[in-house]
Write a protein that holds these residues in place. Structure first.
Motif, PDB file in Angstrom:
ATOM      1  N   MET A 158      63.520 -45.232  47.434  1.00 16.12           N
ATOM      2  CA  MET A 158      64.629 -44.287  47.553  1.00 16.12           C
ATOM      3  C   MET A 158      64.814 -43.546  46.230  1.00 16.12           C
ATOM      4  SD  MET A 158      68.100 -46.596  47.171  1.00 16.12           S
ATOM      5  CE  MET A 158      68.442 -47.447  45.635  1.00 16.12           C
ATOM      6  N   ARG A 159      65.429 -42.371  46.313  1.00 17.56           N
ATOM      7  CA  ARG A 159      65.715 -41.557  45.135  1.00 17.56           C
ATOM      8  C   ARG A 159      66.976 -42.095  44.459  1.00 17.56           C
ATOM      9  NH1 ARG A 159      68.257 -35.920  45.236  1.00 17.56           N
ATOM     10  NH2 ARG A 159      67.384 -34.776  43.470  1.00 17.56           N
ATOM     11  N   ALA A 160      66.910 -42.231  43.132  1.00 20.63           N
ATOM     12  CA  ALA A 160      68.051 -42.788  42.415  1.00 20.63           C
ATOM     13  C   ALA A 160      68.084 -42.244  40.994  1.00 20.63           C
ATOM     14  CB  ALA A 160      67.975 -44.316  42.386  1.00 20.63           C
ATOM     15  N   LEU A 161      69.272 -42.298  40.406  1.00 13.78           N
ATOM     16  CA  LEU A 161      69.472 -41.946  39.002  1.00 13.78           C
ATOM     17  C   LEU A 161      69.534 -43.254  38.222  1.00 13.78           C
ATOM     18  CD1 LEU A 161      69.997 -39.561  37.067  1.00 13.78           C
ATOM     19  CD2 LEU A 161      72.432 -39.856  37.519  1.00 13.78           C
ATOM     20  N   VAL A 162      68.649 -43.418  37.256  1.00 14.35           N
ATOM     21  CA  VAL A 162      68.467 -44.718  36.614  1.00 14.35           C
ATOM     22  C   VAL A 162      68.789 -44.627  35.116  1.00 14.35           C
ATOM     23  CG1 VAL A 162      66.814 -46.551  36.085  1.00 14.35           C
ATOM     24  CG2 VAL A 162      66.713 -45.366  38.292  1.00 14.35           C
ATOM     25  N   CYS A 163      69.496 -45.644  34.644  1.00 17.44           N
ATOM     26  CA  CYS A 163      69.768 -45.810  33.212  1.00 17.44           C
ATOM     27  C   CYS A 163      68.851 -46.918  32.694  1.00 17.44           C
ATOM     28  CB  CYS A 163      71.227 -46.187  32.991  1.00 17.44           C
ATOM     29  SG  CYS A 163      71.667 -46.519  31.264  1.00 17.44           S
ATOM     30  N   GLU A 164      67.904 -46.547  31.818  1.00 15.69           N
ATOM     31  CA  GLU A 164      66.947 -47.516  31.281  1.00 15.69           C
ATOM     32  C   GLU A 164      67.383 -48.063  29.928  1.00 15.69           C
ATOM     33  OE1 GLU A 164      63.254 -45.406  31.276  1.00 15.69           O
ATOM     34  OE2 GLU A 164      62.895 -45.800  33.418  1.00 15.69           O
ATOM     35  N   ALA A 165      68.235 -47.291  29.221  1.00 15.63           N
ATOM     36  CA  ALA A 165      68.750 -47.720  27.918  1.00 15.63           C
ATOM     37  C   ALA A 165      70.093 -47.045  27.706  1.00 15.63           C
ATOM     38  CB  ALA A 165      67.780 -47.359  26.805  1.00 15.63           C
ATOM     39  N   TYR A 166      71.025 -47.752  27.101  1.00 16.25           N
ATOM     40  CA  TYR A 166      72.331 -47.163  26.836  1.00 16.25           C
ATOM     41  C   TYR A 166      72.199 -46.005  25.855  1.00 16.25           C
ATOM     42  CZ  TYR A 166      74.167 -51.458  28.919  1.00 16.25           C
ATOM     43  OH  TYR A 166      74.454 -52.489  29.775  1.00 16.25           O
ATOM     44  N   GLY A 167      72.939 -44.925  26.131  1.00 17.10           N
ATOM     45  CA  GLY A 167      72.873 -43.768  25.252  1.00 17.10           C
ATOM     46  C   GLY A 167      73.444 -42.535  25.920  1.00 17.10           C
ATOM     47  N   PRO A 168      73.039 -41.347  25.470  1.00 22.10           N
ATOM     48  CA  PRO A 168      73.572 -40.101  26.028  1.00 22.10           C
ATOM     49  C   PRO A 168      73.240 -39.959  27.505  1.00 22.10           C
ATOM     50  CG  PRO A 168      72.391 -39.696  23.961  1.00 22.10           C
ATOM     51  CD  PRO A 168      72.095 -41.107  24.356  1.00 22.10           C
ATOM     52  N   ILE A 169      74.081 -39.237  28.219  1.00 24.61           N
ATOM     53  CA  ILE A 169      73.861 -39.041  29.659  1.00 24.61           C
ATOM     54  C   ILE A 169      72.552 -38.307  29.935  1.00 24.61           C
ATOM     55  CG2 ILE A 169      76.297 -39.130  30.295  1.00 24.61           C
ATOM     56  CD1 ILE A 169      76.294 -36.057  30.218  1.00 24.61           C
ATOM     57  N   GLU A 170      72.095 -37.501  28.979  1.00 24.67           N
ATOM     58  CA  GLU A 170      70.842 -36.765  29.168  1.00 24.67           C
ATOM     59  C   GLU A 170      69.637 -37.691  29.298  1.00 24.67           C
ATOM     60  OE1 GLU A 170      73.781 -34.058  27.258  1.00 24.67           O
ATOM     61  OE2 GLU A 170      73.112 -36.131  26.911  1.00 24.67           O
ATOM     62  N   ASN A 171      69.771 -38.932  28.855  1.00 27.44           N
ATOM     63  CA  ASN A 171      68.653 -39.869  28.885  1.00 27.44           C
ATOM     64  C   ASN A 171      68.436 -40.514  30.249  1.00 27.44           C
ATOM     65  OD1 ASN A 171      68.419 -39.305  26.198  1.00 27.44           O
ATOM     66  ND2 ASN A 171      68.965 -41.348  25.455  1.00 27.44           N
ATOM     67  N   LEU A 172      69.347 -40.299  31.187  1.00 29.16           N
ATOM     68  CA  LEU A 172      69.143 -40.828  32.532  1.00 29.16           C
ATOM     69  C   LEU A 172      67.908 -40.194  33.165  1.00 29.16           C
ATOM     70  CD1 LEU A 172      72.842 -40.766  33.796  1.00 29.16           C
ATOM     71  CD2 LEU A 172      71.545 -42.768  33.033  1.00 29.16           C
ATOM     72  N   LYS A 173      67.359 -40.862  34.187  1.00 26.80           N
ATOM     73  CA  LYS A 173      66.144 -40.362  34.829  1.00 26.80           C
ATOM     74  C   LYS A 173      66.254 -40.471  36.353  1.00 26.80           C
ATOM     75  CE  LYS A 173      63.113 -41.763  31.007  1.00 26.80           C
ATOM     76  NZ  LYS A 173      61.947 -42.608  30.619  1.00 26.80           N
ATOM     77  N   ILE A 174      65.699 -39.480  37.038  1.00 20.73           N
ATOM     78  CA  ILE A 174      65.531 -39.579  38.487  1.00 20.73           C
ATOM     79  C   ILE A 174      64.270 -40.393  38.740  1.00 20.73           C
ATOM     80  CG2 ILE A 174      65.024 -38.318  40.605  1.00 20.73           C
ATOM     81  CD1 ILE A 174      67.843 -37.932  39.831  1.00 20.73           C
ATOM     82  N   ALA A 175      64.383 -41.407  39.591  1.00 21.51           N
ATOM     83  CA  ALA A 175      63.241 -42.280  39.858  1.00 21.51           C
ATOM     84  C   ALA A 175      63.202 -42.660  41.331  1.00 21.51           C
ATOM     85  CB  ALA A 175      63.321 -43.535  38.986  1.00 21.51           C
ATOM     86  N   ASP A 176      62.045 -43.088  41.769  1.00 25.63           N
ATOM     87  CA  ASP A 176      61.866 -43.626  43.123  1.00 25.63           C
ATOM     88  C   ASP A 176      61.824 -45.141  42.994  1.00 25.63           C
ATOM     89  OD1 ASP A 176      61.415 -43.866  45.818  1.00 25.63           O
ATOM     90  OD2 ASP A 176      59.263 -43.447  45.703  1.00 25.63           O
ATOM     91  N   ILE A 177      62.844 -45.813  43.517  1.00 19.67           N
ATOM     92  CA  ILE A 177      62.946 -47.264  43.388  1.00 19.67           C
ATOM     93  C   ILE A 177      63.097 -47.890  44.772  1.00 19.67           C
ATOM     94  CG2 ILE A 177      63.976 -47.028  41.093  1.00 19.67           C
ATOM     95  CD1 ILE A 177      66.671 -47.765  42.343  1.00 19.67           C
ATOM     96  N   PRO A 178      62.865 -49.185  44.888  1.00 23.99           N
ATOM     97  CA  PRO A 178      62.997 -49.831  46.201  1.00 23.99           C
ATOM     98  C   PRO A 178      64.420 -49.756  46.741  1.00 23.99           C
ATOM     99  CG  PRO A 178      61.767 -51.228  44.684  1.00 23.99           C
ATOM    100  CD  PRO A 178      62.342 -50.111  43.863  1.00 23.99           C
ATOM    101  N   THR A 179      64.543 -49.587  48.039  1.00 21.59           N
ATOM    102  CA  THR A 179      65.858 -49.617  48.684  1.00 21.59           C
ATOM    103  C   THR A 179      66.385 -51.046  48.667  1.00 21.59           C
ATOM    104  OG1 THR A 179      65.246 -47.793  50.137  1.00 21.59           O
ATOM    105  CG2 THR A 179      67.117 -49.140  50.820  1.00 21.59           C
ATOM    106  N   PRO A 180      67.619 -51.267  48.218  1.00 23.80           N
ATOM    107  CA  PRO A 180      68.142 -52.641  48.151  1.00 23.80           C
ATOM    108  C   PRO A 180      68.410 -53.218  49.535  1.00 23.80           C
ATOM    109  CG  PRO A 180      69.868 -51.070  47.604  1.00 23.80           C
ATOM    110  CD  PRO A 180      68.609 -50.273  47.744  1.00 23.80           C
TER     111      PRO A 180
END
Length: 340
Positions: A1-23
């Protein structure tokens, strides 16, 4: 599924759109196809690593969502696949699908758009709980609302008016004050142009505000201490100014003022650091019953057009940066919403 992912704490610009498993929903949970997710100050703090609750990284941010149920986990009753619902979650709303605790999932009327429904998982019940459960706001009392053009402020104005209060709205700029007026505020103060303390005292004929709803903190809170009525109640709801105020106890003593803490996540059980213990479950169930009754009254007020559920803008999930910047720059008027 399409999701907005936070991989490390920091500015909002660092978020990423990713394809991850549906929970998958576990016991007592449901899986929801997200129709809209609310962008909030709390979600921004979470991404920056400044919120009191810090999910394990990586994680999908987002705490307010509306959509329809696509799957029920084990031991779930009272809900159905296909049902239109809204809920608050500790994380995961900024995705195509999200898992939620079934006990916190509530149906929404067919006439309520998903975007507007994102005001109800936390914003409206937070204002309701703070003003009714904690401050015991009475008809005819004066309610001062700071940050009156933002989502928290607008919901507090509407809930205060529904409870019969006289509402003074404080905000910076004509657009925000116009939104506060539309929400029902009786008096408007542009704190950038006017002396906030002097105006509140003039409006109240020197007595001050009975209740102060403050999602801003900083200077706004300091001024509130000096224009709150004897036996007044101050509710610090957040610190959008970036400054957490320090409270001089002598003012509380002299004016018989009460400062009331209120964290809505405590009432839903999704704001804690872990699953509740068996000993805590009965008390949590009672708090969730309080929330359900509050939501029933809020839905009634919505049907009576007392609650507007104002939307500031709707953005595709990939356009998260301008949505968050409305929060960061304090230009938001109403609720910013992401659509997965």
């Amino acid at each position: 599924m399409r999701a907005l992912v936070c991989e490390a704490y920091g500015p909002i610009e660092n978020l990423k759109i990713a394809d991850i498993p549906t929970p998958e929903p576990g016991p007592g949970e449901v899986l929801i196809r997200v129709g809209a997710a609310g962008v909030s100050f709390a979600a921004m703090l979470g991404v920056q690593g400044k919120h009191q609750n810090k999910p394990n990284l990586p994680y999908v941010p987002g705490n307010e969502l509306a959509g329809h149920i696509v799957k029920l986990g084990p031991d779930v009753s009272g809900l159905a696949v296909g049902q239109r619902v809204m809920t608050g979650v500790s994380q995961g709303a900024f995705a195509e699908y999200a898992v939620a605790i079934a006990a916190n999932v509530l149906p929404i009327p067919e006439i309520m758009p998903y975007a507007q429904a994102t005001n109800f998982p936390t914003l409206y019940p937070t204002a309701y709980g703070a003003l009714k459960w904690k401050a015991d706001l009475q008809p005819g009392e004066v309610l001062l609302v700071h940050g009156a053009g933002g989502g928290s402020g607008l919901t507090a104005i509407e809930v205060g008016k529904a409870m019969g209060a006289v509402v003074i709205a404080s905000a910076g700029g004509a657009d925000k004050l116009a939104a506060a007026r539309e929400a029902g505020a009786d008096h408007l103060i542009d704190y950038r142009q006017e002396d906030l303390r002097a105006r509140v005292l003039a409006i109240t004929e020197g007595r001050g505000a009975d209740v102060v709803f403050d999602p801003v903190g900083g200077e706004a809170f300091d001024v509130s201490l000096r224009c709150v009525a004897p036996e007044g109640r101050l509710i610090p709801m957040g610190f959008a100014s970036g400054t957490i105020p320090q409270i001089p106890a002598n003012i509380l003593l002299v004016k018989n003022v009460t400062v009331i803490g209120f964290y809505y996540g405590y009432y839903t059980g999704w704001g804690g650091r872990g699953a509740p213990s068996p000993k805590d479950l009965p008390a949590l169930a009672r708090r969730r019953e309080m929330v359900a009754r509050a939501q029933q009254e809020l839905m009634r007020w919505f049907s009576e057009d007392k609650l507007k559920a104002t939307i500031a803008g709707t953005f595709d999930l990939a356009d998260w940066v301008p949505a968050f910047r409305m929060i960061q720059d304090r230009t938001v008027v109403g609720k910013a919403v992401l659509v997965p």
